[in-house]
Design an enzyme around this catalytic site. Structure first.
Site, PDB file in Angstrom:
ATOM      1  N   LYS A  37     -84.151  28.194  49.479  1.00 49.90           N
ATOM      2  CA  LYS A  37     -84.485  27.346  50.620  1.00 49.90           C
ATOM      3  C   LYS A  37     -84.914  25.996  50.059  1.00 49.90           C
ATOM      4  O   LYS A  37     -86.037  25.838  49.564  1.00 49.90           O
ATOM      5  CB  LYS A  37     -85.628  27.972  51.426  1.00 49.90           C
ATOM      6  CG  LYS A  37     -85.971  27.198  52.699  1.00 49.90           C
ATOM      7  CD  LYS A  37     -84.918  27.373  53.775  1.00 49.90           C
ATOM      8  CE  LYS A  37     -85.313  26.656  55.056  1.00 49.90           C
ATOM      9  NZ  LYS A  37     -84.333  26.843  56.136  1.00 49.90           N
ATOM     10  N   ASP A  50     -88.839  30.873  55.925  1.00 52.54           N
ATOM     11  CA  ASP A  50     -87.528  31.482  56.135  1.00 52.54           C
ATOM     12  C   ASP A  50     -87.138  32.424  55.002  1.00 52.54           C
ATOM     13  O   ASP A  50     -86.557  33.495  55.237  1.00 52.54           O
ATOM     14  CB  ASP A  50     -86.465  30.393  56.276  1.00 52.54           C
ATOM     15  CG  ASP A  50     -86.616  29.597  57.564  1.00 52.54           C
ATOM     16  OD1 ASP A  50     -87.323  30.066  58.479  1.00 52.54           O
ATOM     17  OD2 ASP A  50     -86.035  28.498  57.657  1.00 52.54           O
ATOM     18  N   GLU A 110     -79.853  28.224  52.001  1.00 50.92           N
ATOM     19  CA  GLU A 110     -80.024  28.027  53.446  1.00 50.92           C
ATOM     20  C   GLU A 110     -80.605  26.646  53.743  1.00 50.92           C
ATOM     21  O   GLU A 110     -81.719  26.314  53.319  1.00 50.92           O
ATOM     22  CB  GLU A 110     -80.941  29.093  54.052  1.00 50.92           C
ATOM     23  CG  GLU A 110     -81.042  28.959  55.567  1.00 50.92           C
ATOM     24  CD  GLU A 110     -82.139  29.798  56.185  1.00 50.92           C
ATOM     25  OE1 GLU A 110     -82.594  29.451  57.289  1.00 50.92           O
ATOM     26  OE2 GLU A 110     -82.552  30.795  55.551  1.00 50.92           O
ATOM     27  N   ALA A 112     -81.727  23.270  56.299  1.00 49.77           N
ATOM     28  CA  ALA A 112     -82.689  23.060  57.385  1.00 49.77           C
ATOM     29  C   ALA A 112     -81.977  22.323  58.505  1.00 49.77           C
ATOM     30  O   ALA A 112     -81.415  21.241  58.290  1.00 49.77           O
ATOM     31  CB  ALA A 112     -83.883  22.244  56.882  1.00 49.77           C
TER      32      ALA A 112
END
Length: 248
Positions: A37, A50, A110, A112
């Site tokens: 992340k 997350d 991943e 944002a």
């Protein structure tokens, strides 16, 4: 594929749950998995983010790494600037992903919000990190009205930057889909120019880990290690006379 970048057509559309489902299937296949992340926003120190949610759903075997955490729920660059913190740069994302890839079979990066959300004052985005990694991008889209336009814009932006859309996953399919959602199911592949390779049911993120892992294979297509049959799903859910459109 060693590295997959997971991006959305917007925020709060199911990227994290989709990432967890892909991770769960990879683990079930005996692969080692890491989730990166780059920038977590809107989460206080010590609060689960997350990456922690992916672990909760997919399993403790997932290695997680968060490069930066900013307290306000804003675009990464804006959140960093307001917090007086250094932004996350694309090369930092790429270097971290490459290090994880050296020790794991699959790395999921991943993002944002959407693909072109800014990470620094120079206008760098998740797409820039994907280019440095030469990684395909899995696009997570919403189900309802407006998703055809947003998904097409996202995949066009990817191709304009020389990036490959791996496919589209609907991040939260309603328990009682309206007409727009049902029609979009058939139209998304043609609008996006990329295959529809999964549909995550609404509420999947609230499942217990064992149940989530057991069901994940039925949500994602073989491209992502699952058994989901897009044509069969469209035949059941789309309006009469609609079929799953071809990816251009």
């Amino acid at each position: 594929m060693t590295v997959i970048v997971v991006s959305g057509t917007g925020t709060e559309i199911g990227k994290t749950v989709t990432t967890a489902a892909v991770a769960a299937l990879a683990l079930a296949a005996g692969r080692s998995v890491a989730v990166l992340k780059p920038a977590q926003t809107g989460v206080a120190p010590g609060e689960a983010g997350d990456a922690d949610e992916v672990t909760r759903l997919a399993g403790d075997e997932v290695t997680t790494l968060e490069l930066a955490r900013f307290p306000e729920p804003l675009a990464p660059n804006t959140a960093a600037r307001r917090a007086g913190m250094a932004p996350v740069r694309p090369y930092e994302v790429a270097e971290a992903a490459e290090k994880l890839a050296a020790e794991h079979d699959l790395v999921l990066v991943e993002g944002a919000g959407g693909l072109l959300v800014r990470y620094d004052d120079e206008g760098a985005t998740l797409a820039d990190a994907a280019r440095l990694l030469d990684a395909p991008v899995l696009v997570v889209a919403s189900a309802g009205l407006g998703t055809l336009n947003m998904t097409a814009l996202t995949t066009e932006a990817l191709r304009a930057r020389g990036l490959t859309p791996l496919g589209v996953v609907v991040g939260s399919w309603p328990a009682a889909p309206d007409l727009a959602s049902r029609c979009n199911l058939a139209d998304l592949p043609e609008s996006a120019g990329a295959g529809l390779i999964g549909v995550i049911p609404e509420g999947a993120g609230s499942l217990e880990r064992a149940d989530f892992r057991a069901r994940a294979g039925g949500w994602l297509a073989p491209d992502l290690g699952g058994t989901w049959d897009g044509a069969a799903f469209a035949a059941r859910e789309a309006p009469e006379g609609f079929t799953l459109g071809p990816a251009l």
